[in-house]
Design a protein around this motif. Structure first.
Motif, PDB file in Angstrom:
ATOM      1  N   ASP A  23       0.811  -1.212   0.000  1.00 23.59           N
ATOM      2  CA  ASP A  23       0.000   0.000   0.000  1.00 23.59           C
ATOM      3  C   ASP A  23       0.852   1.273   0.000  1.00 23.59           C
ATOM      4  N   PHE A  24       2.168   1.109   0.105  1.00 22.53           N
ATOM      5  CA  PHE A  24       3.071   2.259   0.150  1.00 22.53           C
ATOM      6  C   PHE A  24       3.298   2.791  -1.259  1.00 22.53           C
ATOM      7  N   ASN A  25       3.278   4.091  -1.408  1.00 22.88           N
ATOM      8  CA  ASN A  25       3.531   4.710  -2.706  1.00 22.88           C
ATOM      9  C   ASN A  25       4.082   6.111  -2.488  1.00 22.88           C
ATOM     10  N   PHE A  26       4.805   6.600  -3.465  1.00 26.45           N
ATOM     11  CA  PHE A  26       5.334   7.953  -3.360  1.00 26.45           C
ATOM     12  C   PHE A  26       5.559   8.552  -4.738  1.00 26.45           C
ATOM     13  N   SER A  27       5.614   9.852  -4.790  1.00 27.97           N
ATOM     14  CA  SER A  27       5.957  10.576  -6.012  1.00 27.97           C
ATOM     15  C   SER A  27       6.831  11.756  -5.634  1.00 27.97           C
ATOM     16  N   ILE A  28       7.587  12.240  -6.613  1.00 31.71           N
ATOM     17  CA  ILE A  28       8.550  13.320  -6.394  1.00 31.71           C
ATOM     18  C   ILE A  28       8.296  14.369  -7.459  1.00 31.71           C
ATOM     19  N   TYR A  29       7.909  15.560  -7.034  1.00 33.86           N
ATOM     20  CA  TYR A  29       7.595  16.608  -8.003  1.00 33.86           C
ATOM     21  C   TYR A  29       7.616  17.985  -7.342  1.00 33.86           C
ATOM     22  N   ASP A  30       7.786  18.997  -8.171  1.00 30.97           N
ATOM     23  CA  ASP A  30       7.691  20.388  -7.748  1.00 30.97           C
ATOM     24  C   ASP A  30       6.266  20.852  -8.014  1.00 30.97           C
ATOM     25  N   PRO A  31       5.500  21.215  -6.986  1.00 35.90           N
ATOM     26  CA  PRO A  31       4.111  21.628  -7.191  1.00 35.90           C
ATOM     27  C   PRO A  31       3.958  22.780  -8.179  1.00 35.90           C
ATOM     28  N   GLY A  32       4.955  23.690  -8.224  1.00 33.67           N
ATOM     29  CA  GLY A  32       4.874  24.842  -9.109  1.00 33.67           C
ATOM     30  C   GLY A  32       5.507  24.641 -10.467  1.00 33.67           C
ATOM     31  N   MET A  33       6.045  23.451 -10.722  1.00 32.27           N
ATOM     32  CA  MET A  33       6.601  23.064 -12.012  1.00 32.27           C
ATOM     33  C   MET A  33       7.800  23.909 -12.444  1.00 32.27           C
ATOM     34  N   TYR A  34       8.483  24.558 -11.494  1.00 32.21           N
ATOM     35  CA  TYR A  34       9.716  25.258 -11.846  1.00 32.21           C
ATOM     36  C   TYR A  34      10.803  24.238 -12.192  1.00 32.21           C
ATOM     37  N   VAL A  35      10.733  23.092 -11.526  1.00 33.56           N
ATOM     38  CA  VAL A  35      11.687  22.006 -11.747  1.00 33.56           C
ATOM     39  C   VAL A  35      10.949  20.787 -12.289  1.00 33.56           C
ATOM     40  N   SER A  36      11.484  20.187 -13.328  1.00 33.56           N
ATOM     41  CA  SER A  36      10.943  18.936 -13.859  1.00 33.56           C
ATOM     42  C   SER A  36      11.765  17.786 -13.293  1.00 33.56           C
ATOM     43  N   LEU A  37      11.111  16.893 -12.573  1.00 31.83           N
ATOM     44  CA  LEU A  37      11.785  15.742 -11.979  1.00 31.83           C
ATOM     45  C   LEU A  37      11.224  14.462 -12.590  1.00 31.83           C
ATOM     46  N   THR A  38      12.096  13.709 -13.241  1.00 34.21           N
ATOM     47  CA  THR A  38      11.669  12.459 -13.866  1.00 34.21           C
ATOM     48  C   THR A  38      12.641  11.344 -13.486  1.00 34.21           C
ATOM     49  N   PHE A  39      12.117  10.154 -13.361  1.00 34.94           N
ATOM     50  CA  PHE A  39      12.951   9.014 -13.019  1.00 34.94           C
ATOM     51  C   PHE A  39      13.770   8.554 -14.221  1.00 34.94           C
ATOM     52  N   SER A  40      14.980   8.111 -13.931  1.00 36.01           N
ATOM     53  CA  SER A  40      15.842   7.550 -14.960  1.00 36.01           C
ATOM     54  C   SER A  40      15.193   6.299 -15.549  1.00 36.01           C
ATOM     55  N   LYS A  41      15.469   6.041 -16.795  1.00 41.13           N
ATOM     56  CA  LYS A  41      14.976   4.815 -17.428  1.00 41.13           C
ATOM     57  C   LYS A  41      15.781   3.600 -16.970  1.00 41.13           C
ATOM     58  N   ASP A  42      16.959   3.860 -16.428  1.00 46.73           N
ATOM     59  CA  ASP A  42      17.858   2.794 -16.009  1.00 46.73           C
ATOM     60  C   ASP A  42      17.800   2.618 -14.497  1.00 46.73           C
ATOM     61  N   ASP A  43      17.174   1.532 -14.033  1.00 41.37           N
ATOM     62  CA  ASP A  43      17.121   1.184 -12.614  1.00 41.37           C
ATOM     63  C   ASP A  43      16.681   2.378 -11.757  1.00 41.37           C
ATOM     64  N   PRO A  44      15.496   2.930 -12.008  1.00 45.28           N
ATOM     65  CA  PRO A  44      15.075   4.165 -11.346  1.00 45.28           C
ATOM     66  C   PRO A  44      14.820   4.044  -9.846  1.00 45.28           C
ATOM     67  N   VAL A  45      14.235   2.916  -9.421  1.00 44.59           N
ATOM     68  CA  VAL A  45      13.912   2.721  -8.007  1.00 44.59           C
ATOM     69  C   VAL A  45      14.295   1.307  -7.611  1.00 44.59           C
ATOM     70  N   LYS A  46      14.981   1.178  -6.493  1.00 49.77           N
ATOM     71  CA  LYS A  46      15.351  -0.154  -6.026  1.00 49.77           C
ATOM     72  C   LYS A  46      15.214  -0.247  -4.513  1.00 49.77           C
ATOM     73  N   LEU A  47      15.072  -1.467  -4.043  1.00 57.48           N
ATOM     74  CA  LEU A  47      15.015  -1.722  -2.609  1.00 57.48           C
ATOM     75  C   LEU A  47      16.416  -2.012  -2.089  1.00 57.48           C
ATOM     76  N   ALA A  48      16.711  -1.521  -0.895  1.00 55.71           N
ATOM     77  CA  ALA A  48      18.018  -1.763  -0.275  1.00 55.71           C
ATOM     78  C   ALA A  48      17.799  -2.190   1.162  1.00 55.71           C
ATOM     79  N   ALA A  49      18.303  -3.362   1.511  1.00 51.00           N
ATOM     80  CA  ALA A  49      18.114  -3.908   2.855  1.00 51.00           C
ATOM     81  C   ALA A  49      19.464  -4.233   3.478  1.00 51.00           C
ATOM     82  N   PRO A  50      19.563  -4.171   4.805  1.00 50.71           N
ATOM     83  CA  PRO A  50      20.825  -4.527   5.467  1.00 50.71           C
ATOM     84  C   PRO A  50      21.111  -6.017   5.335  1.00 50.71           C
ATOM     85  N   ALA A  51      22.358  -6.378   5.514  1.00 53.97           N
ATOM     86  CA  ALA A  51      22.757  -7.788   5.422  1.00 53.97           C
ATOM     87  C   ALA A  51      21.977  -8.632   6.421  1.00 53.97           C
ATOM     88  N   GLY A  52      21.466  -9.756   5.958  1.00 58.58           N
ATOM     89  CA  GLY A  52      20.735 -10.671   6.829  1.00 58.58           C
ATOM     90  C   GLY A  52      19.282 -10.311   7.048  1.00 58.58           C
TER      91      GLY A  52
END
Length: 220
Positions: A143-172
C-alpha cells in the motif's frame, strides 16, 4: 516560491534572462532521479535515499566560482555549501517528496547529515536521505507509494529509465516480496508540460498531474 531556491544562489535568474524561450514557460530546471527505498531488518521501509542529477545548463551556472583552490576540480568539500543551501531550501517544499500508505500521507523527517553534491561528467548530482517518521511495516509495503515533483513546475523531476527505483536492505534482513514500479506519464503530458505558462501558483499543486508515482507489486 521555488524560484527562491535558485535566486538565493544568485545563479539561475541571470541565466534565464539570456534564455527568453525558457522565460516563457515551465520548467526551467531538469532533474533525472534514482531513488533507493531503504528497508529495515524486518523488511519495513525506513527511508528514501535520493540521487538527483541536474541538467548541464543548471550545472554550469551552479558550479561557477565553486573551485575555490583553482585546481580545476569541483570537490565534495568545495560543493558542501551549495549542497547545504539546496537541502535547506527544499525543506519549505517538503523536499518535493510525497509518500503515502494508501491515501494516508506518510510523514518524513529532515534529511540525514550525509547529504552531498558530486560533480561528474559536467553534471551535478545531489544525494540525500529522508527517513520516515514512522517506518512502514513489511506487510503494508503493498500500500506504500510515493511521487517526487515540484508543485509549481519550476523544476521537472523524472525518473531515470535505467534502474530508477530499487530496494536496499541490510545484510541478513528478511527478503522483501515486493518490487517497485514507476508509473508512466500519460500520453501527451510532455507536450502539455512544454506549453505551461510562467505564473504557476505552487498552491495549485499542478506538478502532481505530471508526477510519476512509484507503487509496489507484492507476491503473497
Amino acid at each position: 516560491m521555488i524560484q527562491r531556491w535558485f535566486s538565493c544562489l544568485g545563479l539561475i535568474l541571470c541565466a534565464l534572462a539570456a534564455q527568453t524561450a525558457l522565460g516563457r514557460a515551465h520548467p526551467h530546471v531538469w532533474v533525472t532521479m534514482h531513488t533507493e527505498v531503504q528497508l529495515g531488518q524486518n523488511g519495513e521501509v525506513v527511508a528514501l535515499r535520493h540521487k538527483w542529477t541536474f541538467d548541464q545548463f543548471y550545472t554550469s551556472f551552479a558550479v561557477e566560482g565553486m573551485d575555490t583552490n583553482g585546481d580545476g576540480v569541483y570537490s565534495e568539500e568545495e560543493l558542501k555549501p551549495l549542497a547545504q543551501t539546496n537541502v535547506e531550501a527544499l525543506k519549505e517544499f517538503e523536499y518535493f517528496t510525497y509518500a503515502f500508505v494508501g491515501k494516508t500521507k506518510a510523514a518524513l523527517k529532515e534529511p540525514t547529515t550525509d547529504y552531498r553534491l558530486e560533480y561528474k561528467d559536467d553534471l551535478l548530482t545531489l544525494y540525500f536521505t529522508l527517513p520516515l517518521e514512522k517506518p512502514v511495516p513489511r506487510d503494508e509495503l503493498k500500500d506504500f507509494n510515493f511521487s517526487i515533483y515540484d508543485p509549481g513546475m519550476y523544476v521537472s523531476l523524472t525518473f531515470s529509465k535505467d534502474d530508477p527505483v530499487k530496494l536496499a536492505a541490510p545484510a541478513g534482513a528478511t527478503p522483501s516480496p515486493c518490487t517497485p514500479h514507476v508509473g508512466d506519464r500519460a500520453v501527451g503530458q510532455e507536450k502539455k508540460l512544454s506549453q505551461l505558462g510562467e505564473n504557476i501558483d505552487p498552491a495549485s499543486n499542478l506538478g502532481s498531474q505530471f508526477a510519476e508515482r512509484v507503487t509496489f507489486r507484492c507476491t503473497p
